[in-house]
Design an enzyme around this catalytic site. Structure first.
Site, short mmCIF file in Angstrom:
data_model
loop_
_atom_site.label_atom_id
_atom_site.label_comp_id
_atom_site.label_asym_id
_atom_site.label_seq_id
_atom_site.Cartn_x
_atom_site.Cartn_y
_atom_site.Cartn_z
N GLY A 11 16.07 -25.32 -14.59
CA GLY A 11 16.89 -26.54 -14.50
C GLY A 11 18.30 -26.29 -14.97
O GLY A 11 18.86 -27.08 -15.74
N ALA A 12 18.90 -25.20 -14.48
CA ALA A 12 20.24 -24.82 -14.97
C ALA A 12 21.35 -25.22 -14.01
O ALA A 12 22.49 -24.80 -14.17
CB ALA A 12 20.29 -23.31 -15.24
N ARG A 14 22.51 -28.21 -13.64
CA ARG A 14 23.33 -29.32 -14.18
C ARG A 14 23.07 -29.47 -15.67
O ARG A 14 22.17 -28.84 -16.23
CB ARG A 14 22.92 -30.64 -13.49
CG ARG A 14 23.12 -30.62 -12.01
CD ARG A 14 22.75 -31.94 -11.36
NE ARG A 14 21.33 -32.10 -11.12
CZ ARG A 14 20.57 -33.06 -11.64
NH1 ARG A 14 21.11 -33.95 -12.43
NH2 ARG A 14 19.29 -33.15 -11.35
N ASP A 62 10.30 -24.70 -7.84
CA ASP A 62 9.84 -25.92 -8.51
C ASP A 62 8.97 -25.49 -9.68
O ASP A 62 7.91 -24.88 -9.47
CB ASP A 62 9.06 -26.77 -7.49
CG ASP A 62 8.47 -28.04 -8.09
OD1 ASP A 62 8.52 -28.20 -9.34
OD2 ASP A 62 7.94 -28.84 -7.31
N VAL A 63 9.40 -25.78 -10.89
CA VAL A 63 8.65 -25.30 -12.07
C VAL A 63 7.23 -25.86 -12.12
O VAL A 63 6.37 -25.30 -12.81
CB VAL A 63 9.37 -25.64 -13.40
CG1 VAL A 63 10.68 -24.90 -13.53
CG2 VAL A 63 9.54 -27.15 -13.59
N TYR A 154 7.14 -39.69 -20.53
CA TYR A 154 8.14 -38.69 -20.94
C TYR A 154 7.90 -38.25 -22.39
O TYR A 154 7.92 -37.05 -22.70
CB TYR A 154 9.52 -39.32 -20.78
CG TYR A 154 10.69 -38.43 -21.08
CD1 TYR A 154 11.22 -37.58 -20.12
CD2 TYR A 154 11.29 -38.45 -22.35
CE1 TYR A 154 12.32 -36.77 -20.41
CE2 TYR A 154 12.39 -37.65 -22.63
CZ TYR A 154 12.90 -36.81 -21.66
OH TYR A 154 13.98 -36.01 -21.95
N ALA A 156 5.15 -38.43 -24.09
CA ALA A 156 3.88 -37.68 -24.19
C ALA A 156 4.08 -36.24 -23.72
O ALA A 156 3.59 -35.29 -24.35
CB ALA A 156 2.79 -38.37 -23.36
N ALA A 157 4.81 -36.07 -22.63
CA ALA A 157 5.06 -34.70 -22.14
C ALA A 157 5.88 -33.91 -23.16
O ALA A 157 5.60 -32.73 -23.42
CB ALA A 157 5.80 -34.76 -20.80
P1 NAP Z 1 19.66 -33.53 -15.79
O1 NAP Z 1 21.14 -33.57 -15.93
O2 NAP Z 1 18.97 -34.60 -15.02
O3 NAP Z 1 19.26 -32.10 -15.18
C1 NAP Z 1 17.91 -31.81 -14.95
C2 NAP Z 1 17.79 -30.38 -14.47
O4 NAP Z 1 16.39 -30.09 -14.28
C3 NAP Z 1 18.48 -30.13 -13.14
O5 NAP Z 1 19.10 -28.87 -13.20
C4 NAP Z 1 17.33 -30.15 -12.15
O6 NAP Z 1 17.56 -29.31 -11.02
C5 NAP Z 1 16.23 -29.54 -12.98
N1 NAP Z 1 14.90 -29.86 -12.46
C6 NAP Z 1 14.32 -31.07 -12.35
N2 NAP Z 1 13.09 -30.94 -11.81
C7 NAP Z 1 12.90 -29.61 -11.59
C8 NAP Z 1 11.84 -28.86 -11.06
N3 NAP Z 1 10.69 -29.43 -10.65
N4 NAP Z 1 11.97 -27.50 -10.98
C9 NAP Z 1 13.12 -26.91 -11.38
N5 NAP Z 1 14.16 -27.58 -11.89
C10 NAP Z 1 14.05 -28.92 -11.99
O7 NAP Z 1 18.95 -33.51 -17.22
P2 NAP Z 1 19.48 -33.09 -18.67
O8 NAP Z 1 19.87 -34.32 -19.38
O9 NAP Z 1 20.39 -31.95 -18.57
O10 NAP Z 1 18.09 -32.62 -19.32
C11 NAP Z 1 17.73 -31.27 -19.48
C12 NAP Z 1 16.51 -31.21 -20.38
O11 NAP Z 1 16.83 -31.81 -21.64
C13 NAP Z 1 15.31 -31.99 -19.84
O12 NAP Z 1 14.12 -31.31 -20.18
C14 NAP Z 1 15.39 -33.30 -20.59
O13 NAP Z 1 14.15 -33.92 -20.67
C15 NAP Z 1 15.89 -32.82 -21.93
N6 NAP Z 1 16.52 -33.84 -22.76
C16 NAP Z 1 17.65 -34.49 -22.34
C17 NAP Z 1 18.23 -35.44 -23.18
C18 NAP Z 1 19.49 -36.17 -22.81
O14 NAP Z 1 19.89 -37.07 -23.57
N7 NAP Z 1 20.14 -35.84 -21.71
C19 NAP Z 1 17.64 -35.73 -24.41
C20 NAP Z 1 16.50 -35.06 -24.80
C21 NAP Z 1 15.95 -34.11 -23.96
P3 NAP Z 1 17.99 -29.87 -9.57
O15 NAP Z 1 19.19 -30.72 -9.78
O16 NAP Z 1 18.27 -28.62 -8.81
O17 NAP Z 1 16.81 -30.60 -9.04
#
Ligand code: NAP
Length: 246
Positions: A11-12, A14, A62-63, A154, A156-157
């Site tokens: 998921g790199a 974005r 897809d992970v 979310y 729970a995961a």
């Molecule tokens: P984001 O901006 O929505 O980015 C999500 C990333 O995950 C994207 O690069 C997306 O790729 C990728 N992704 C989604 N489904 C995927 C799949 N099935 N296989 C491979 N890649 C997949 O989210 P983020 O805020 O950066 O979050 C990143 C991580 O931090 C997540 O695990 C999230 O739960 C965690 N987190 C975020 C926050 C927050 O406040 N933002 C807080 C706590 C934890 P595509 O665009 O190519 O689909």
């Protein structure tokens, strides 16, 4: 075997994953930029990494898909002979109150956020054990500890990720592989951009630091856990949340 250190960040394309991939870039490193549905954004991440003098390649899988994960990691090991660092960052949210949550909303979040980390970790364990070195860093969330209405699936995961982190850490610490988690609080990314203004104000009022975090602030913690300086740290959860949960 390549002299380059090989780093895989899921998921790199974005947000936090992109910041982690860029932060882990160094001249002697190859970064594999995983994405699922945003090839253009993944290529932008690759460019940012190359600007820092590291090698990078975007890779779609897809992970949550066991066949795609196996094929991708087999290809990485065939091409580069090693995987030094895996960051399980890919994640999605499908928020809903439990009373009306659809089974698909539960399953999608479990599959990407928890099963994805299991599948990718399983794929790197053998190559890391062979080399007696590895760093696995899982991105969990503050809500794994606090809970959050609308996020039973979310949270729970993300709580599952912490259990996975601790159990796997115990399984492979003797092979000099560490497994840790980073738990971000409220970080400005696409994932949080959809939060309505009122809810955003409530969230901010719960953060002693008085502001949301930046993806780079999460990446800094991941970078430390990936470094040689963190060799004696395993099975831990590092919170990056401005004091939101202590
Ligand atoms: P984001 O901006 O929505 O980015 C999500 C990333 O995950 C994207 O690069 C997306 O790729 C990728 N992704 C989604 N489904 C995927 C799949 N099935 N296989 C491979 N890649 C997949 O989210 P983020 O805020 O950066 O979050 C990143 C991580 O931090 C997540 O695990 C999230 O739960 C965690 N987190 C975020 C926050 C927050 O406040 N933002 C807080 C706590 C934890 P595509 O665009 O190519 O689909």
């Amino acid at each position: 075997m390549s002299d380059q250190r090989v780093v895989v960040v899921t998921g790199a394309s974005r947000g936090i994953g992109r910041a982690i991939a860029v932060e882990l870039s160094a001249p002697d490193t190859r970064v594999i930029v995983n994405y699922n549905s945003s090839p253009g954004a993944a290529e932008e991440t690759v460019s940012l990494i190359e600007k820092r003098g590291a090698a990078a390649s975007a890779m779609r899988f897809d992970v949550a898909d066991p066949g795609e994960v196996k094929a991708a990691f087999d290809q990485i090991v065939d091409a580069h002979g090693r995987i030094d660092v895996l960051v399980n960052n890919a994640g999605i949210a499908r928020d809903n109150l439990l009373a009306i949550m659809k089974p698909a909303e539960w399953d999608d979040v479990m599959s990407t956020n928890l099963k994805g980390a299991f599948l990718c970790s399983q794929a790197v364990v053998r190559p890391m054990m062979r080399r007696r070195f590895g760093r696995i860093i899982n991105v969990t969330s503050v809500v794994a500890l606090t809970g959050n209405p609308g996020q039973c699936n979310y949270s729970a995961a993300k709580a599952g990720i912490i259990g996975l982190t601790k159990s796997l850490a115990r399984e492979i610490v003797s092979r000099k592989i560490t497994v840790n988690a980073v738990a971000p609080g409220y970080i400005e990314t696409d994932m949080t951009a959809a939060i309505p203004q009122k809810a955003r104000e409530v969230l901010l009022s719960q953060i002693p630091a008085g502001r949301a975090g930046a993806p780079e602030e999460v990446a800094a913690a991941v970078s430390f856990l990936a470094s040689d300086a963190a060799a004696y740290i395993t099975g831990q959860v590092i919170h990056v949340n401005g004091g939101m949960y202590m």
